[in-house]
Write an enzyme that holds these catalytic residues in place. Structure first.
Site, PDB file in Angstrom:
ATOM      1  N   LYS A   1      13.522   5.818 -11.909  1.00 20.40           N
ATOM      2  CA  LYS A   1      12.410   5.661 -10.959  1.00 20.40           C
ATOM      3  C   LYS A   1      12.650   4.443 -10.085  1.00 20.40           C
ATOM      4  CE  LYS A   1       8.334   6.378  -9.068  1.00 20.40           C
ATOM      5  NZ  LYS A   1       7.002   5.990  -9.502  1.00 20.40           N
TER       6      LYS A   1
ATOM      7  N   ASP B   1       3.293  11.271  -9.719  1.00 23.20           N
ATOM      8  CA  ASP B   1       4.685  11.515 -10.132  1.00 23.20           C
ATOM      9  C   ASP B   1       4.920  12.922 -10.709  1.00 23.20           C
ATOM     10  OD1 ASP B   1       6.096   9.252  -9.279  1.00 23.20           O
ATOM     11  OD2 ASP B   1       5.407   8.068 -10.985  1.00 23.20           O
TER      12      ASP B   1
ATOM     13  N   ASP C   1       0.862  -1.166   0.000  1.00 21.83           N
ATOM     14  CA  ASP C   1       0.000   0.000   0.000  1.00 21.83           C
ATOM     15  C   ASP C   1       0.901   1.218   0.000  1.00 21.83           C
ATOM     16  OD1 ASP C   1      -2.828   0.769   0.028  1.00 21.83           O
ATOM     17  OD2 ASP C   1      -2.254   1.910   1.804  1.00 21.83           O
TER      18      ASP C   1
HETATM   19  P1  ITT Z   1      -3.524  -1.912  -5.480  1.00 21.14           P
HETATM   20  O1  ITT Z   1      -4.253  -1.509  -4.205  1.00 21.14           O
HETATM   21  O2  ITT Z   1      -4.285  -2.912  -6.274  1.00 21.14           O
HETATM   22  O3  ITT Z   1      -2.108  -2.315  -5.238  1.00 21.14           O
HETATM   23  P2  ITT Z   1      -3.703   0.916  -6.086  1.00 21.14           P
HETATM   24  O4  ITT Z   1      -3.168   1.790  -7.194  1.00 21.14           O
HETATM   25  O5  ITT Z   1      -5.127   1.121  -5.681  1.00 21.14           O
HETATM   26  O6  ITT Z   1      -3.428  -0.609  -6.455  1.00 21.14           O
HETATM   27  P3  ITT Z   1      -2.869   1.830  -3.483  1.00 21.14           P
HETATM   28  O7  ITT Z   1      -4.192   1.623  -2.854  1.00 21.14           O
HETATM   29  O8  ITT Z   1      -1.634   1.431  -2.757  1.00 21.14           O
HETATM   30  O9  ITT Z   1      -2.751   1.084  -4.883  1.00 21.14           O
HETATM   31  O10 ITT Z   1      -2.771   3.367  -3.886  1.00 21.14           O
HETATM   32  C1  ITT Z   1      -1.560   3.859  -4.326  1.00 21.14           C
HETATM   33  C2  ITT Z   1      -1.790   5.203  -4.995  1.00 21.14           C
HETATM   34  O11 ITT Z   1      -0.812   6.127  -4.501  1.00 21.14           O
HETATM   35  C3  ITT Z   1      -1.540   5.110  -6.487  1.00 21.14           C
HETATM   36  O12 ITT Z   1      -2.717   4.743  -7.183  1.00 21.14           O
HETATM   37  C4  ITT Z   1      -1.051   6.520  -6.793  1.00 21.14           C
HETATM   38  O13 ITT Z   1      -2.133   7.415  -6.869  1.00 21.14           O
HETATM   39  C5  ITT Z   1      -0.242   6.869  -5.549  1.00 21.14           C
HETATM   40  N1  ITT Z   1       1.158   6.417  -5.702  1.00 21.14           N
HETATM   41  C6  ITT Z   1       1.756   5.396  -5.029  1.00 21.14           C
HETATM   42  N2  ITT Z   1       3.018   5.239  -5.438  1.00 21.14           N
HETATM   43  C7  ITT Z   1       3.233   6.171  -6.374  1.00 21.14           C
HETATM   44  C8  ITT Z   1       4.334   6.483  -7.173  1.00 21.14           C
HETATM   45  O14 ITT Z   1       5.480   5.802  -7.102  1.00 21.14           O
HETATM   46  N3  ITT Z   1       4.221   7.483  -8.040  1.00 21.14           N
HETATM   47  C9  ITT Z   1       3.071   8.179  -8.135  1.00 21.14           C
HETATM   48  N4  ITT Z   1       1.977   7.950  -7.422  1.00 21.14           N
HETATM   49  C10 ITT Z   1       2.037   6.937  -6.542  1.00 21.14           C
END
Ligand code: ITT
Length: 213
Positions: free
Chosen positions: A175, A155, A69
């Site tokens: 990245k 990003d 997460d």
């Molecule tokens: P899963 O739960 O299925 O893994 P998700 O995209 O819904 O997929 P999360 O609930 O962990 O995942 O939400 C993570 C969000 O945080 C992601 O959708 C982006 O909006 C942001 N995020 C996380 N890491 C990031 C990154 O490296 N670069 C840019 N935004 C990021």
């Protein structure tokens, strides 16, 4: 070892696969197993949500599962969007709208660029057992305007001072080098390398290992 990376986000898989490439791990994704409905992410912390996802998919698939997460944390906004990053302002709201809202809320800070962090919690589970957890973060500031078309999510507005660009302007190699997510999975890879060693294994009373950065 078969390892199911339980995420619906292909960008996460793209960053993680190269990090685990040299390990004797067959990395599966949710596309390789029978589909199940996504669990609701009700945790108040990244840890809680990573655990919740790992345990849910481990029970549903019978596989050893790693889940993560992550999100963008802006202390000046009380930590928002935080654990709600993926659904900030609504699940299907375009990121441009989210960026505009973040800039609007940050307007009182004027020219000062507020600090921000990308945070990742990961959790490895088999059955109902948690085998490994880690949390990592990278620090930066919110850019004065979105820049770059690489990466995903937030990003374009996360300016990373050591490389003098937003993470949206980084190549995939860059990245992976700086990413909070790649750091967490490198911690996992180190842990996996150690616990697989028979000698260390004998010395370890419990296979459970918690590593927090
Ligand atoms: P899963 O739960 O299925 O893994 P998700 O995209 O819904 O997929 P999360 O609930 O962990 O995942 O939400 C993570 C969000 O945080 C992601 O959708 C982006 O909006 C942001 N995020 C996380 N890491 C990031 C990154 O490296 N670069 C840019 N935004 C990021």
């Amino acid at each position: 070892m078969r390892l199911l990376f339980a995420t619906t986000n292909a960008n996460k898989v793209r960053e993680v696969r190269p990090v685990l490439a040299n390990l004797p791990i067959e990395l599966l994704t949710l596309q390789d197993v029978s589909p199940v409905e996504e669990p609701e992410e009700t945790g108040r912390t990244f840890w809680e949500n990573a655990r919740l996802k790992a345990l849910f998919y481990a029970a549903a698939s019978g596989e050893t599962v790693i889940a993560e997460d992550s999100g963008l944390v802006i202390p000046a906004l009380g930590g928002a969007p935080g654990v709600h990053s993926a659904r900030f302002l609504g699940a299907n709201v375009p990121y441009e709208t989210r960026f505009a809202e973040i800039f609007r809320r940050l307007a009182p800070f004027g020219e000062r660029r507020p600090n921000a962090s990308f945070v990742t919690a990961i959790c490895l589970a088999r059955g109902a057992e948690i085998l490994f957890e880690a949390e990592t973060a990278i620090d930066g500031v919110i850019a004065s305007a979105p820049a770059g078309h690489n990466g995903f999510g937030y990003d374009p507005i996360f300016y990373y001072p050591p490389l003098k660009k937003t993470t949206g302007e980084l190549t995939i190699e860059e990245k992976i080098w700086v990413s909070h997510r790649a750091r967490a999975f490198r911690d996992f890879a180190r842990w996996y390398g150690v616990t697989r060693s028979p000698r260390r294994h004998e010395d370890t009373k419990s296979k459970k290992f918690r590593y927090c950065v």
